[in-house]
Design an enzyme around this catalytic site. Structure first.
Site, PDB file in Angstrom:
ATOM      1  N   TYR A  57      12.667 -47.303 -19.332  1.00  0.00           N
ATOM      2  CA  TYR A  57      12.142 -46.910 -20.186  1.00  0.00           C
ATOM      3  C   TYR A  57      11.626 -45.696 -20.573  1.00  0.00           C
ATOM      4  CZ  TYR A  57       9.392 -47.982 -24.302  1.00  0.00           C
ATOM      5  OH  TYR A  57       9.145 -48.218 -25.602  1.00  0.00           O
ATOM      6  N   SER A  71       6.730 -43.290 -26.423  1.00  0.00           N
ATOM      7  CA  SER A  71       5.951 -44.153 -26.005  1.00  0.00           C
ATOM      8  C   SER A  71       4.963 -43.181 -25.278  1.00  0.00           C
ATOM      9  CB  SER A  71       6.982 -45.169 -25.318  1.00  0.00           C
ATOM     10  OG  SER A  71       5.710 -45.422 -24.862  1.00  0.00           O
TER      11      SER A  71
END
Length: 173
Positions: free
Chosen positions: A158, A145
């Site tokens: 995350y 990501s």
């Protein structure tokens, strides 16, 4: 630039019941690939499989959790036994939540690392071992990501899982 033919190639995709995983499955089926799809939600996984079959893909399914120690091996076994092996693995399963570190439990922290990092690295490792033993070239894709480089507020955990994953992918490359 010529595009490489994907016709008849086999891809294993985790997190295939929705989002990026589902879209990838359909796109690969449209290009003539066969699929081994893994996810936790059987009903949604079957919906994706049916869409892929409508494009002529052979599709095998494994309903399960990527954190199950047998999951990666089972996905690869399905590819070997039913589709003649895998050419690509896409470790896509992952999730996030927005929460301050101070209100995140140890269990939540560990679960996110298990799903987003450890499960993807295990699938990559096992795939590479199988391909090496068989003298077969393959492709490993780890779905990281942009937050691995540009973290957002309340998504530090995350971001950390995706940064760790990105470093493994860069090292493999």
């Amino acid at each position: 630039m010529m595009k490489r033919s994907l016709e008849g190639k086999v891809i294993v995709i985790t997190g295939a019941s929705s989002g990026i995983g589902a879209a990838t499955a359909i796109a690969c089926a449209q290009r003539g690939m066969h699929l081994v799809l893994g996810a936790r939600r059987a009903d949604r996984l079957e919906e994706v499989a049916e869409l892929a079959r409508n494009h002529g893909a052979r599709v095998e399914l494994l309903v399960g959790d990527v954190c199950d120690p047998t999951n990666a091996e089972s996905l690869l076994d399905l590819a070997d036994e039913r589709l003649g092996g895998s050419d690509v693995v896409f470790a896509n399963a992952g999730y996030s939540f927005e929460r301050p570190l101070t209100t995140t439990s140890d269990e939540e922290l560990r679960r996110m690392f298990e799903v987003n990092f450890f499960a993807s690295v295990e699938l990559a490792r096992l795939s590479a071992l199988r391909w090496t033993r068989a003298s077969h070239a393959g492709h490993i894709i780890l779905c990281s990501s942009c937050v691995s480089k540009f973290p957002l507020p309340y998504q530090g955990i995350y971001a950390a899982t995706k940064a760790a994953q990105a470093m493994v992918a860069r090292s493999l490359r």
